[in-house]
Each structure stands twice: as C-alpha cells, then as structure tokens.
Design a protein around this motif. Structure first.
Motif, PDB file in Angstrom:
ATOM      1  N   ASN A 183       0.823  -1.202   0.000  1.00 40.99           N
ATOM      2  CA  ASN A 183       0.000   0.000   0.000  1.00 40.99           C
ATOM      3  C   ASN A 183       0.863   1.260   0.000  1.00 40.99           C
ATOM      4  OD1 ASN A 183      -2.647   1.343   0.210  1.00 40.99           O
ATOM      5  ND2 ASN A 183      -1.921   1.952   2.236  1.00 40.99           N
ATOM      6  N   GLU A 184       1.922   1.246   0.803  1.00 44.38           N
ATOM      7  CA  GLU A 184       2.835   2.392   0.843  1.00 44.38           C
ATOM      8  C   GLU A 184       3.529   2.581  -0.507  1.00 44.38           C
ATOM      9  OE1 GLU A 184       4.215   2.398   5.543  1.00 44.38           O
ATOM     10  OE2 GLU A 184       5.156   0.996   4.130  1.00 44.38           O
ATOM     11  N   LEU A 185       3.907   1.472  -1.129  1.00 38.33           N
ATOM     12  CA  LEU A 185       4.550   1.559  -2.444  1.00 38.33           C
ATOM     13  C   LEU A 185       3.602   2.138  -3.491  1.00 38.33           C
ATOM     14  CD1 LEU A 185       6.516  -1.805  -2.564  1.00 38.33           C
ATOM     15  CD2 LEU A 185       7.512   0.481  -2.777  1.00 38.33           C
ATOM     16  N   CYS A 186       2.357   1.700  -3.462  1.00 36.93           N
ATOM     17  CA  CYS A 186       1.363   2.191  -4.418  1.00 36.93           C
ATOM     18  C   CYS A 186       1.187   3.700  -4.283  1.00 36.93           C
ATOM     19  CB  CYS A 186       0.046   1.460  -4.203  1.00 36.93           C
ATOM     20  SG  CYS A 186      -1.248   1.951  -5.358  1.00 36.93           S
ATOM     21  N   LEU A 187       1.048   4.176  -3.057  1.00 42.89           N
ATOM     22  CA  LEU A 187       0.883   5.607  -2.813  1.00 42.89           C
ATOM     23  C   LEU A 187       2.132   6.386  -3.212  1.00 42.89           C
ATOM     24  CD1 LEU A 187      -0.930   5.473   0.654  1.00 42.89           C
ATOM     25  CD2 LEU A 187      -1.950   6.077  -1.558  1.00 42.89           C
ATOM     26  N   PHE A 188       3.295   5.795  -2.926  1.00 42.93           N
ATOM     27  CA  PHE A 188       4.556   6.457  -3.255  1.00 42.93           C
ATOM     28  C   PHE A 188       4.722   6.591  -4.765  1.00 42.93           C
ATOM     29  CE2 PHE A 188       9.136   6.576  -4.033  1.00 42.93           C
ATOM     30  CZ  PHE A 188       9.526   7.582  -3.153  1.00 42.93           C
ATOM     31  N   ARG A 189       4.450   5.515  -5.512  1.00 41.53           N
ATOM     32  CA  ARG A 189       4.566   5.571  -6.969  1.00 41.53           C
ATOM     33  C   ARG A 189       3.615   6.605  -7.545  1.00 41.53           C
ATOM     34  NH1 ARG A 189       5.384  -0.219  -6.616  1.00 41.53           N
ATOM     35  NH2 ARG A 189       3.143  -0.532  -6.722  1.00 41.53           N
ATOM     36  N   ARG A 190       2.403   6.634  -7.019  1.00 41.70           N
ATOM     37  CA  ARG A 190       1.402   7.571  -7.519  1.00 41.70           C
ATOM     38  C   ARG A 190       1.868   9.012  -7.337  1.00 41.70           C
ATOM     39  NH1 ARG A 190      -4.205   6.714  -4.751  1.00 41.70           N
ATOM     40  NH2 ARG A 190      -3.838   4.653  -5.651  1.00 41.70           N
ATOM     41  N   ARG A 191       2.568   9.274  -6.240  1.00 40.70           N
ATOM     42  CA  ARG A 191       2.976  10.631  -5.914  1.00 40.70           C
ATOM     43  C   ARG A 191       4.284  11.036  -6.589  1.00 40.70           C
ATOM     44  NH1 ARG A 191       5.991  12.859  -1.591  1.00 40.70           N
ATOM     45  NH2 ARG A 191       6.381  10.770  -0.795  1.00 40.70           N
ATOM     46  N   CYS A 192       5.201  10.077  -6.775  1.00 33.77           N
ATOM     47  CA  CYS A 192       6.572  10.428  -7.147  1.00 33.77           C
ATOM     48  C   CYS A 192       7.008   9.966  -8.528  1.00 33.77           C
ATOM     49  CB  CYS A 192       7.547   9.837  -6.126  1.00 33.77           C
ATOM     50  SG  CYS A 192       7.337  10.461  -4.464  1.00 33.77           S
ATOM     51  N   MET A 193       6.320   8.998  -9.124  1.00 34.78           N
ATOM     52  CA  MET A 193       6.852   8.346 -10.316  1.00 34.78           C
ATOM     53  C   MET A 193       5.884   8.375 -11.487  1.00 34.78           C
ATOM     54  SD  MET A 193       8.619   4.942  -8.719  1.00 34.78           S
ATOM     55  CE  MET A 193      10.046   5.054  -7.648  1.00 34.78           C
ATOM     56  N   GLY A 194       6.477   8.443 -12.681  1.00 32.12           N
ATOM     57  CA  GLY A 194       5.739   8.243 -13.914  1.00 32.12           C
ATOM     58  C   GLY A 194       6.427   7.168 -14.721  1.00 32.12           C
ATOM     59  N   PHE A 195       5.661   6.486 -15.579  1.00 28.37           N
ATOM     60  CA  PHE A 195       6.197   5.341 -16.314  1.00 28.37           C
ATOM     61  C   PHE A 195       5.898   5.476 -17.807  1.00 28.37           C
ATOM     62  CE2 PHE A 195       5.286   4.037 -12.010  1.00 28.37           C
ATOM     63  CZ  PHE A 195       6.442   3.372 -11.647  1.00 28.37           C
ATOM     64  N   ILE A 196       6.915   5.168 -18.630  1.00 34.93           N
ATOM     65  CA  ILE A 196       6.771   5.155 -20.082  1.00 34.93           C
ATOM     66  C   ILE A 196       7.217   3.780 -20.571  1.00 34.93           C
ATOM     67  CG2 ILE A 196       7.425   6.248 -22.261  1.00 34.93           C
ATOM     68  CD1 ILE A 196       8.210   8.735 -20.625  1.00 34.93           C
ATOM     69  N   PHE A 197       6.407   3.167 -21.445  1.00 29.79           N
ATOM     70  CA  PHE A 197       6.656   1.794 -21.876  1.00 29.79           C
ATOM     71  C   PHE A 197       6.886   1.736 -23.383  1.00 29.79           C
ATOM     72  CE2 PHE A 197       3.759   1.833 -18.261  1.00 29.79           C
ATOM     73  CZ  PHE A 197       4.405   1.003 -17.360  1.00 29.79           C
ATOM     74  N   GLN A 198       7.589   0.699 -23.815  1.00 30.23           N
ATOM     75  CA  GLN A 198       7.834   0.494 -25.239  1.00 30.23           C
ATOM     76  C   GLN A 198       6.529   0.303 -26.001  1.00 30.23           C
ATOM     77  OE1 GLN A 198      10.557  -2.703 -26.090  1.00 30.23           O
ATOM     78  NE2 GLN A 198      10.198  -2.660 -28.277  1.00 30.23           N
ATOM     79  N   SER A 199       5.591  -0.425 -25.401  1.00 31.49           N
ATOM     80  CA  SER A 199       4.335  -0.751 -26.080  1.00 31.49           C
ATOM     81  C   SER A 199       3.222   0.250 -25.772  1.00 31.49           C
ATOM     82  CB  SER A 199       3.888  -2.163 -25.693  1.00 31.49           C
ATOM     83  OG  SER A 199       3.777  -2.281 -24.283  1.00 31.49           O
ATOM     84  N   TYR A 200       3.594   1.389 -25.184  1.00 34.51           N
ATOM     85  CA  TYR A 200       2.697   2.520 -24.905  1.00 34.51           C
ATOM     86  C   TYR A 200       1.732   2.249 -23.746  1.00 34.51           C
ATOM     87  CZ  TYR A 200       4.138   2.875 -29.811  1.00 34.51           C
ATOM     88  OH  TYR A 200       4.860   2.831 -30.975  1.00 34.51           O
ATOM     89  N   SER A 203       1.625   8.603 -24.071  1.00 33.32           N
ATOM     90  CA  SER A 203       2.221   7.888 -22.937  1.00 33.32           C
ATOM     91  C   SER A 203       3.099   8.819 -22.101  1.00 33.32           C
ATOM     92  CB  SER A 203       3.036   6.699 -23.455  1.00 33.32           C
ATOM     93  OG  SER A 203       3.646   5.996 -22.406  1.00 33.32           O
ATOM     94  N   ILE A 204       3.866   9.683 -22.773  1.00 32.35           N
ATOM     95  CA  ILE A 204       4.711  10.643 -22.064  1.00 32.35           C
ATOM     96  C   ILE A 204       3.840  11.641 -21.304  1.00 32.35           C
ATOM     97  CG2 ILE A 204       6.354  12.543 -22.381  1.00 32.35           C
ATOM     98  CD1 ILE A 204       7.502  10.879 -24.747  1.00 32.35           C
ATOM     99  N   ALA A 205       2.784  12.121 -21.949  1.00 29.10           N
ATOM    100  CA  ALA A 205       1.872  13.059 -21.282  1.00 29.10           C
ATOM    101  C   ALA A 205       1.250  12.423 -20.045  1.00 29.10           C
ATOM    102  CB  ALA A 205       0.779  13.501 -22.256  1.00 29.10           C
ATOM    103  N   ARG A 206       0.852  11.170 -20.166  1.00 28.74           N
ATOM    104  CA  ARG A 206       0.261  10.462 -19.017  1.00 28.74           C
ATOM    105  C   ARG A 206       1.282  10.330 -17.886  1.00 28.74           C
ATOM    106  NH1 ARG A 206      -1.355   4.478 -20.335  1.00 28.74           N
ATOM    107  NH2 ARG A 206       0.918   4.420 -20.482  1.00 28.74           N
ATOM    108  N   ALA A 207       2.538  10.061 -18.234  1.00 34.54           N
ATOM    109  CA  ALA A 207       3.578   9.914 -17.210  1.00 34.54           C
ATOM    110  C   ALA A 207       3.854  11.230 -16.498  1.00 34.54           C
ATOM    111  CB  ALA A 207       4.864   9.384 -17.846  1.00 34.54           C
ATOM    112  N   LEU A 208       3.688  12.346 -17.202  1.00 34.57           N
ATOM    113  CA  LEU A 208       4.056  13.651 -16.663  1.00 34.57           C
ATOM    114  C   LEU A 208       2.909  14.401 -16.000  1.00 34.57           C
ATOM    115  CD1 LEU A 208       6.300  14.831 -19.628  1.00 34.57           C
ATOM    116  CD2 LEU A 208       7.083  14.515 -17.288  1.00 34.57           C
ATOM    117  N   VAL A 209       1.667  13.968 -16.228  1.00 38.64           N
ATOM    118  CA  VAL A 209       0.522  14.792 -15.835  1.00 38.64           C
ATOM    119  C   VAL A 209       0.435  15.027 -14.333  1.00 38.64           C
ATOM    120  CG1 VAL A 209      -1.196  12.929 -15.614  1.00 38.64           C
ATOM    121  CG2 VAL A 209      -1.913  15.222 -16.381  1.00 38.64           C
ATOM    122  N   ASN A 210       0.930  14.091 -13.534  1.00 36.79           N
ATOM    123  CA  ASN A 210       0.924  14.264 -12.073  1.00 36.79           C
ATOM    124  C   ASN A 210       2.177  14.974 -11.569  1.00 36.79           C
ATOM    125  OD1 ASN A 210      -1.414  13.536 -10.749  1.00 36.79           O
ATOM    126  ND2 ASN A 210      -0.896  11.363 -10.622  1.00 36.79           N
TER     127      ASN A 210
END
Length: 233
Positions: free
Chosen positions: A81-98, A157-164
């Motif tokens: 749960n802590e990891l999920c909240l942390f990723r949501r707050r601090c990280m964005g992800f970009i994938f090869q397959s979008y 995908s980049i926009a989605r990663a950056l929006v937060n």
C-alpha cells in the motif's frame, strides 16, 4: 513522507528469481546514485539485469538483499500500500508498447493518473489538455490509440507519465517501436521535459541515440554494473 525529489540511491543490492533451492541470481552488488534532474541511460544486452534493476527502482520488485532509497525514502522497506501511494505521488512510467487503453481517447488515457489521485473532473480535463498540448497533440486529444501513429501514441504515454508532475520518470525502451526520425523527436521531447521541469529520467535502452543524448550512461553486464560514463559538458 517527505517532499519528493528525483534522487535515487541503491546500496549493496543483490537479487535472485525463484524460491528455495531453485534460484537464479540476476543482480550482484549493485551500488548506484542518481541525482535529481539527471537524464540517465541504462544499457546492456538482453539478460544483463537492466530491466530487473528498473523494476526494483520502481518498487515493483523488492530486492533480496540491500536497500533502495528514492526521494530520501527507503522504498525497499515499504509495504504494498505504501509503495502504491509512493509511486502515484513520485513516479511516472513510459513503456515500449505505450500501454494505452484502446477504448479511451488520448485525453481519457492521460486523465487516468489524475482520477487515481482524486483530482476533480474539470481540473483533470484542464491538466490533461494542457500536457497533451505541450507534447504536440493539439487536435488529437479526442482520438483513440488506433487512430494515432506510433509516435503520437508514445507522446500520449509521455503526457500520461508527466501529468501528475512526478519527480522521477522510469522508461523501458520508450523508443524501441519507433522509426529513427520519430525516435529523435520523442527523445528531444523527453529531454525538453527533463530540462524544463528538473524531472529525473532513467531509461532502459538498446538505442545508441538515447545513450548519446543522456547525461550519463550506466552499462550492465551479467547482472553487474561494469561502467558509468558521463557525457562531456
């Protein structure tokens, strides 16, 4: 949790896959520090351990041994749960397959992280529209993924990663499905976002173009870091 920064530290990490007597070692004695705002390429042949290391940095896998600090927090100690909240707050992800949802428009795909963060509908649409405009998709926000080119899908995908507005972007072969011209355009866009926002980018890649345009290249071989090369100023 403290205010997020884009700094990462890996200390004495060893990792294996499997359980009991059937274990396959994949990472050995990994020590690494990445400063806030760096644009780092993580390179190596298939099976070198670079994607495993990226998963550990993302908190998607816990290291068998060692510690991982992201934004000053020891994420290797967090529960799910802590990891999920942390990723949501601090990280964005970009994938090869979008990894875009096919039945949603570009705007709706970019809104998803904002929904999970509890942002209101009007504010979500405003922020998602702004970031899609920033990545050059004016006039495409109501298109679904199958109505967009590969390069346009990666821009979504980049926009989605950056929006937060995360402090760290983790990217796994983000230009691997693109032609050389589009690869350079996407790389330039990520570089622009890195410089403007001070966002840390860590990119797993086989592409020489990505490595050449990074601040630092970290080479992996057989589960070990074998070289760290900084680009001349």
């Amino acid at each position: 949790m403290a205010n997020a920064t884009g700094e990462l530290t890996v200390k004495e990490v060893n990792h294996s896959y499997g359980t009991g007597k059937i274990k396959v070692p994949v990472l050995f004695d990994i020590n690494l520090h990445i400063n806030q705002g760096e644009f780092v390429a993580l390179c190596g042949s298939s099976g070198s351990g670079k994607s495993t290391l990226l998963n550990l940095l993302a908190g998607l896998t816990k290291p068998e041994q060692g510690k991982i600090f992201v934004s000053g927090e020891e994420i290797s100690r967090f529960n799910e749960n802590e990891l999920c909240l942390f990723r949501r707050r601090c990280m964005g992800f970009i994938f090869q397959s979008y990894n875009l949802l096919p039945n949603l428009t570009a705007l709706e795909n970019v809104e998803l992280p904002l929904i999970f963060s509890g942002v209101s509908g009007k504010k979500r649409r405003q922020k998602a529209t702004e970031i899609l405009n920033r990545v050059g998709l004016e006039g495409r926000i109501d298109h679904r993924p199958n109505e967009l080119s590969g390069g346009q899908q990666q821009r979504v995908s980049i926009a989605r990663a950056l929006v937060n507005q995360p402090s760290i972007i983790l990217a796994d072969e983000p230009t691997g499905n693109l032609d050389s011209k589009t690869e350079l355009e996407i790389l330039a866009l990520m570089r622009e976002m890195n410089r403007e926002n001070g966002t840390t980018f860590i990119i797993v890649t086989h592409e020489q173009e990505v490595a050449e345009r990074s601040d630092r290249v970290i080479y992996m071989q057989d589960g070990r870091i074998v070289e760290k090369r900084t680009r001349p100023a």
